[in-house]
Scaffold this motif. Structure first.
Motif, PDB file in Angstrom:
ATOM      1  N   THR A 156       0.824  -1.192   0.000  1.00  0.00           N
ATOM      2  CA  THR A 156       0.000   0.000   0.000  1.00  0.00           C
ATOM      3  C   THR A 156       0.863   1.249   0.000  1.00  0.00           C
ATOM      4  O   THR A 156       1.898   1.326   0.659  1.00  0.00           O
ATOM      5  N   GLY A 187      -3.697   5.725   8.213  1.00  0.00           N
ATOM      6  CA  GLY A 187      -4.331   5.432   6.931  1.00  0.00           C
ATOM      7  C   GLY A 187      -5.453   4.421   7.029  1.00  0.00           C
ATOM      8  O   GLY A 187      -6.314   4.353   6.155  1.00  0.00           O
ATOM      9  N   LEU A 246      -5.958   5.471  -0.450  1.00  0.00           N
ATOM     10  CA  LEU A 246      -4.885   4.483  -0.464  1.00  0.00           C
ATOM     11  C   LEU A 246      -4.763   3.872  -1.849  1.00  0.00           C
ATOM     12  O   LEU A 246      -5.721   3.846  -2.616  1.00  0.00           O
TER      13      LEU A 246
END
Length: 407
Positions: free
Chosen positions: A2, A63, A304
């Protein structure tokens, strides 16, 4: 892996969740080869590859975050009622101070040293249950063995009468179906009745300890709460109910799969009979090979990029433990059940990661280890007549009947 989203990328392919309910492993493997992420509904995505799953878990607070209870209820489509209130309150679906406060209620009771000291008592419970198993006739192993060991132990630890375990576990098995990627709305009335009964049962025992404390975990818990009521009494009840569910149902299915996987390949059964030092490895491998918790649910708190796909902030992220632990990037020859495997990570993914890692991990491991040892000692000639299957791809997966015979 990611990274912050920077460019426009193709949308992940959409997969109907119904395709993964009965036999999820083969389709997950096929999907994982070509897609790190699949879409399962509007703004709902599932990460399939081990690298992404581990990275997203490690990013919690940066995140991603755990879905709060009210968010999980909305995402899963749980109707209003006592089940929704239980899920809203339970520590698993809380973050930061709320999570620390609820989990902290049990920190001392589930400390590793304290749980490790319970090993002789767990073995004694397992010995007694194995001794009661029928000889010379087939029976459902899950009902007569796997369900009884964890239920009797969570009862003993909390201070619930063991004789009542068959009653509260029937409620547990109904309520556990609520923790599913697709809530079974058609069974909501049954789930609500069971949840109401289970909550009332736990509340009655806690209130009894308020007036007459005993030498047990419930008394310690409610006495500490009375001195420092950091949560409401209803929230306290819901934490205990959640522990009873987690401490009864997940180990029940895991232990049945452990024994079935060993019996399905006689070489493995004979190996653990000859060398009890293989038992912890067998437990770890069964937890990997057929995990009861199929996925974990997080929310993206920022845009993301996962496996080349842009996922917007607010996305529901289902992290497939079932797929990740069959990923060749994480395990060598992952579709082989190998009790001598040496590539398990230090922290087994089946129990989650970070602040939300399963508080009952050590208890579950000891119950499975001592249950298997008791079975090997007192019923080494057990044979498998009907192999169980694990159904579902997320939440708490369900196990089918397991028929065995001793002698």
């Amino acid at each position: 892996m990611t990274t912050p989203a920077t460019t426009v990328t193709p949308r992940p392919p959409h997969v109907d969740p119904a395709l993964l309910r009965e036999d999820p492993l083969a389709p997950l493997a096929a999907l994982r080869r070509d897609h790190g992420v699949i879409a399962m509904g509007p703004n709902v995505y599932m990460a399939l590859r081990a690298g992404d799953v581990l990275d997203l878990l490690a990013r919690q607070g940066r995140g991603t975050r755990q879905a709060e209870g009210h968010e999980y209820v909305r995402i899963s489509g749980v109707p209003e009622g006592v089940t929704a209130r239980l899920l809203t309150d339970f520590m698993l679906f809380a973050n930061d101070r709320g999570h620390r406060t609820k989990r902290g209620l049990f920190a001392r009771s589930f400390a590793h040293r304290r749980i490790a000291a319970e090993r002789p008592r767990i073995r004694a419970v397992a010995n007694r249950i194995v001794g009661d198993l029928p000889r010379g006739a087939g029976f459902d192993f899950t009902d007569l063995m796997s369900a009884r060991v964890p239920a009797h132990m969570i009862a003993a630890l909390l201070g619930l009468p063991p004789s009542e375990a068959p009653v509260f576990t029937q409620w547990v098995y109904q309520v556990s179906r609520a923790v599913s990627p697709v809530y079974p709305v058609e069974d909501h009335a049954d789930i609500e009745r069971a949840c109401s009964a289970l909550c009332a049962y736990v509340e009655a025992h806690l209130r009894a300890r308020l007036s007459r404390p005993q030498d047990d975990m419930l008394s310690e818990l409610v006495t500490n709460w009375k001195q420092d009521p950091t949560v409401t009494f209803e929230v306290l009840v819901h934490q205990v109910v959640g522990l009873v569910i987690a401490g009864s149902d997940t180990t029940r299915a895991s232990f049945s799969m452990l024994v079935a996987l060993l019996l399905r390949t006689p070489g493995n059964w004979e190996a653990v009979r000859a060398d009890r030092g293989l038992i912890p490895g067998a437990v770890a491998e069964a937890l990997r090979y057929e995990p009861v918790a199929g996925n974990l649910t997080l929310l993206a708190t920022e845009d993301l990029q996962v496996s080349g796909h842009d996922l917007p902030a607010g996305s529901v992220l289902r992290l497939s433990l079932l797929s990740a632990m069959r990923d060749p990037a994480m395990y060598a020859d992952p579709d082989r059940f190998d009790i001598t495997r040496t590539d398990h990570p230090r922290l087994h993914l089946a129990f989650g990661m970070g602040a939300h890692r399963c508080i009952g991990e050590m208890l579950a491991r000891i119950e499975m280890e001592e249950g298997l040892a008791a079975l090997l000692d007192a019923a080494p000639q057990i044979t498998l007549e009907r192999t169980p299957r694990m159904l579902g791809f997320g939440g708490i997966r369900q196990i089918t009947a397991m028929q065995v015979r001793i002698g």
